[in-house]
Design a protein around this motif. Sequence first.
Motif, short mmCIF file in Angstrom:
data_model
loop_
_atom_site.label_atom_id
_atom_site.label_comp_id
_atom_site.label_asym_id
_atom_site.label_seq_id
_atom_site.Cartn_x
_atom_site.Cartn_y
_atom_site.Cartn_z
N ALA A 39 0.81 -1.21 0.00
CA ALA A 39 0.00 0.00 0.00
C ALA A 39 0.85 1.26 0.00
CB ALA A 39 -0.92 0.00 1.22
N MET A 92 1.13 3.47 -3.08
CA MET A 92 -0.18 4.09 -3.37
C MET A 92 -0.43 5.26 -2.44
SD MET A 92 -1.63 2.36 -5.75
CE MET A 92 -2.99 1.36 -6.12
N ARG A 105 -3.10 8.18 -3.23
CA ARG A 105 -4.32 7.43 -3.60
C ARG A 105 -4.90 6.75 -2.37
NH1 ARG A 105 -2.86 4.55 -8.63
NH2 ARG A 105 -1.53 6.00 -9.77
N ILE A 125 -6.56 3.50 -0.45
CA ILE A 125 -6.45 2.05 -0.56
C ILE A 125 -7.87 1.50 -0.61
CG2 ILE A 125 -5.47 -0.04 0.49
CD1 ILE A 125 -3.45 2.07 -0.54
N ALA A 143 -7.46 -0.97 -5.43
CA ALA A 143 -6.05 -1.10 -5.06
C ALA A 143 -5.75 -2.51 -4.55
CB ALA A 143 -5.70 -0.06 -3.99
N ARG A 201 -5.52 -4.90 -7.30
CA ARG A 201 -4.24 -4.82 -7.99
C ARG A 201 -3.15 -5.55 -7.19
NH1 ARG A 201 -1.47 -2.94 -12.10
NH2 ARG A 201 0.66 -2.25 -11.77
#
Lengths: 280, 574
Positions: B386, B389, B394, B396, B400, B403
Amino acid sequence: MTALLKDIARHPSGRIGLITFAVFLIAAVMGKTGFTPYDPLMQDRIARLQGPSAAHWFGTDLFGRDVFSRLMDGIGQSFIISFFSVGIASLLGAVLGLTAAWFAGLWDGAVMRFMDVLLAFPAILLALLIITIFGPGTWTSVLAIAIVYTPIFTRVVRGPALSLRRRDFVDAARTFGSSRRYIMTRHLALNLVAPLTVQVTLALAWALVTEAGLSFLGLGTQPPNASLGLMLSDARNLMELAPWLLWMPAVALMLAVLSFNLLGDALRDILDPKTRRRLA
Amino acid sequence: MSLLSVRDLKVGFGPRPEENQVVHGVSFDLEPGETLAIVGETGSGKSVTSMAVNRLVDFGGGRITGGSISYTRSDGASLDLAAAAESELEQIRGREIGMIFQEPMTSLNPVMTIGAQIEEIFRLQQGLTRAGAREAACKALERVRIPDAARRLSYAPHQLSGGMLQRVMIAIALASNPRILIADEPTTALDVTIQAQIMGLLAQMKRETGTGMIFITHDIGLVAGIADRVMVMQDGKVVEQGPLDKVLDNPRHPYTQHLLSAVPHFSDGKSVRGDKASPDRVLKVEDLSVRFPVRTGLFRKHTGNIHAVEGVSFELRAGETLGIVGESGSGKSTTARAILDLVKSTGGVTQVDRTQTGGTEKPVQMVFQNPNASLNPRLTVQSILAEPMTAAGRRIDEEAVTRMEMLLSRVGLPADSLTRYPHEFSGGQRQRVCIARALMLKPSVLVLDEAVSALDVSVQAKVLDLLIDLQREFGLAYLFVTHDMAVVERIAHRIAVVYAGRVVEIGDARELLANPRHRYTRQLIEAVPSLERRRAEYSIDSRAMPSLVRPIGFTPEVEAWLGAGEDHFYRQEA
């Protein structure tokens, strides 16, 4: 947290430390919330200097006050002072140590040299100085002990933080563009919890002794309130007449320090991955 | 009579060593002047076997539970080392049986200068005076090709690189001219050219003095160059033992066969990848240079600069791997770090073009050498993945996490990995986590700094295959920094050879490896051990790498590029 308590209970010396500490904690809470057999401040002219008995488990003092009740109150007082002072010292020390390691340079130099100056004074002497400036009282004691123990926490945090700062995961975080706050909390502070926890338990023991020392010298808790050091000081003149007055707080202080040290030993073993495997 | 004769040696650990055995009955002989190579992967018991010979195993919590180690002393008397008293062993260790360890960092006292530590040996064992010992120490350092030997004597261990330290360790072990030398992976941490020097040095000393050597390694290619006999170990047992040619040409045991076939071996450019990269340029580095200030004296006056990277230029296309090879201190890692802004560059332009859609402003990502150090041990894999990100601002969310799961399965990790901590994975799996993390932000360029060097040899091959698959799937461009020629041959389309801070040769991988033009490249390729080079005569070239410390305001000379083909250039040599 419960997992940690279970681990301590499984550790041979940790179990003894945990039980002793629990007994003291219960006594302290009851002492401070008024659940004592007698009012710790109530004087009883008739029952002066009585030895331990069914009515007064730990006997009575010169003014006929119940020693057991005063002991509970005193332990509460000692615990409040050592918990608050160590809490402040560890928080302040952690922040100073972390920022010193992170920003390095001038800030690091300034912080660490100031800590060196503080460490140059013997603990009790420095505490005496601070109390002389601000006047005795519970919160002055907290402040004095906190200042005395901050340098130790700063050093304990700065050392590992310096090496963590150079680890690859910090470099990796920089390549993602992670914020400074994220790196300091997630990558540095989180990895410092273990050494800090061990240090806290040891500092609690020292703080307890320092507080008792200050009260013994008349600079900590003021009479008629109870505290371990004050009780020891009062008992000094009556040592031959009423030895229980000295024994009870002395043994209590010793057991409390012992329980913190045992807990510290257990935590050190449990939080270190190398010794952890051996214990399991 | 053999110099050393080991029979049915058993070694166990812990309070009940009989029940916790790690070496189960090993037997071998060692003649004077002979080299026995013990080959095996991590945990095969090869190090424990060798440590039992000089009884260092006693200090590691181990105990010899059976068998004998009969050692013939110089006066012809025989001594069973397995039963000898510690006082006798002290006379033998370091004097008659020398040892070179795997980890130079922990073998030297960090608070003493290396000079003091080498001089101590000469004073104690050869009775030299202070000045004589200093001179001898200086010679010993020169013998292991340490530049500026006289100055380095006053260095503390932390001021030297790992490769330098290992050379110091070898100098110490050679100082007392031992009769048996135990070398436990002595060159694992070294560059190939230095490795060749050390191998040459060890072979030369063996010829001169009749020293018997036990050489422990995981690299069967290295064995070909030095050993007379080979012993292959697996799980504490000897699976195969015999003369060098017999074991390498006709391996009997399946494990020996596996070691010989599964591991990447260098083959002069014959096993270079055949696929082509796309023509789209994603990274252009022009005239990159990095200088570190040198400060000396009481007031830390700025007296010069270390020209770590000087005028490095290259281009990288989508789906292409550029291998950057060179020895430690050549500036290859600094180049990689400068591209990611982990070190400040002092000049040059780095230009990146985006390829993958949906990527962020961080199109270059990095995978580090040591997966143990590049993952925070207190975070779960989910938090680790994480981080890029979060850093990009961004949330989570479910997308996410999807991904993360996709990338984890793509790098070959189990689905429940997200909730686990790094220590629950093996070294190879941890490196896969690092790769997945680097791919979170959909980068177009991945910088891999010695990304497979810390892994066991058979794991290395699997991670390389994974990297090639990922490259094809996502059209990634790789900047692959390594010292390992066998690895770079397997993964690179193009290769840049870095020496003393500059690129000395760059070009198509097959062409460059088959027809190296620059002196340094030739030297590098000649130094690579391979199965075909049996009992190679490694020449000892004691030419030191030029010092990179320059005075302030120094403008380096720029040698001209010469062409040697459509895509193959090298620097003119003086």
